[in-house]
Design an enzyme around this catalytic site. Structure first.
Site, PDB file in Angstrom:
ATOM      1  N   ASP A  24     -63.022  51.757 -53.828  1.00 35.27           N
ATOM      2  CA  ASP A  24     -62.580  52.780 -54.771  1.00 35.27           C
ATOM      3  C   ASP A  24     -63.657  53.837 -55.008  1.00 35.27           C
ATOM      4  O   ASP A  24     -63.344  54.995 -55.260  1.00 35.27           O
ATOM      5  CB  ASP A  24     -62.186  52.135 -56.106  1.00 35.27           C
ATOM      6  CG  ASP A  24     -60.827  51.443 -56.016  1.00 35.27           C
ATOM      7  OD1 ASP A  24     -60.108  51.680 -55.027  1.00 35.27           O
ATOM      8  OD2 ASP A  24     -60.491  50.668 -56.930  1.00 35.27           O
ATOM      9  N   GLY A  25     -64.925  53.450 -54.929  1.00 35.32           N
ATOM     10  CA  GLY A  25     -66.004  54.425 -55.075  1.00 35.32           C
ATOM     11  C   GLY A  25     -65.964  55.469 -53.985  1.00 35.32           C
ATOM     12  O   GLY A  25     -66.191  56.658 -54.231  1.00 35.32           O
TER      13      GLY A  25
END
Length: 267
Positions: free
Chosen positions: A45-46
């Site tokens: 997700d980063g």
């Protein structure tokens, strides 16, 4: 179609990036860093947040899709062993677009009329290193409360599963254009009082946060952090822009929530 790939940078993600790039260019798709129609995130997700902010100026023209190689892939539809299938889908099948709401944050200074505008996919947080955060909270121009505590988190529906959830906020389906204001360790006693509950605001409601002291504020926009001095106000509302996801198959939101937080498995 023009495409760009943003990789987490580890060996596995870079290998997948190279594979996707090679095969898509073999299918006569154009690799384009400046003006991609499709951005493919390879990582967690980063990495997806990094891809979003890199092309935040092209949200009406660029769609996003994620390949999950990180620890938690809430935004990623595809797994590494599905890359070959994904390549064929991108090359041969028109994708459907699914839009999610975003958070608009406008920070205004006491010293001049300049303002800084940001868009967040997950959330914005407000903290300080100088004691408690003290803020007047206004909703639709009316005073709601004076908050005192560790800080505030303002999240999008898709971001409601991130830091907001850890703070005890509710999970909101992204089909609801809204933002959520959640407290961090508010001070409640005989003198000071806050609502003590997350607030969910619809798209036509603006939340204005006004610092009640001269302390510096640490403000995050997703994974970016900056310290601000002399903040006059922080305006938060549902943005007019939306993020566009490229979908080649259904991936229901509640299935994501279940698979991320309820279903057993190795991550």
């Amino acid at each position: 179609m023009k495409f760009k790939i943003v990789s987490k940078g580890d060996k596995r993600s870079n290998k997948i990036k190279s594979t996707i790039k090679q095969y898509l260019t073999d299918f006569d798709l154009e690799y384009c860093r400046q003006e991609p129609d499709l951005v493919i995130s390879v990582g967690g997700d980063g990495t997806f947040l990094e891809a979003f902010h890199r092309y935040v100026h092209r949200l009406d023209q660029t769609a996003f899709i994620g390949v999950h190689t990180g620890h938690l892939g809430f935004y990623a539809d595809w797994l590494p062993d599905e890359v070959e299938k994904l390549i064929i889908e991108i090359a041969k099948t028109p994708y459907q677009v699914v839009e999610y709401p975003l958070l608009e944050v406008i920070i205004r200074s006491k010293l001049d009329k300049n303002e800084s505008r940001f868009l967040a996919l997950n959330e914005s947080t407000i903290k300080t290193l100088e004691g408690s955060v003290v803020m007047d909270v206004e909703i639709k121009g009316d005073h709601f409360e004076t908050f005192r505590g560790d800080g505030l988190c303002i999240s999008t529906p898709s971001g409601s599963t991130a830091y907001n959830k850890a703070l005890g906020g509710g999970i909101i389906h992204p089909s609801l254009p809204s933002i959520q204001l959640t407290e961090m360790a508010s001070i409640n006693n005989r003198v000071f009082r806050t609502i003590g509950s997350p607030l969910i605001l619809p798209k036509h409601h603006t939340c204005m946060l006004k610092p009640m002291n001269d302390r510096s504020l640490i403000i995050t926009i997703d994974h970016y952090t900056k310290t601000y001095e002399n903040v006059k106000s922080i305006q938060c509302r549902v943005a007019k822009e939306k993020i566009r996801f490229a979908r080649f198959r259904p991936f229901p939101f509640w299935d994501r929530v279940r698979d991320s937080f309820v279903a057993e498995g190795d991550f």
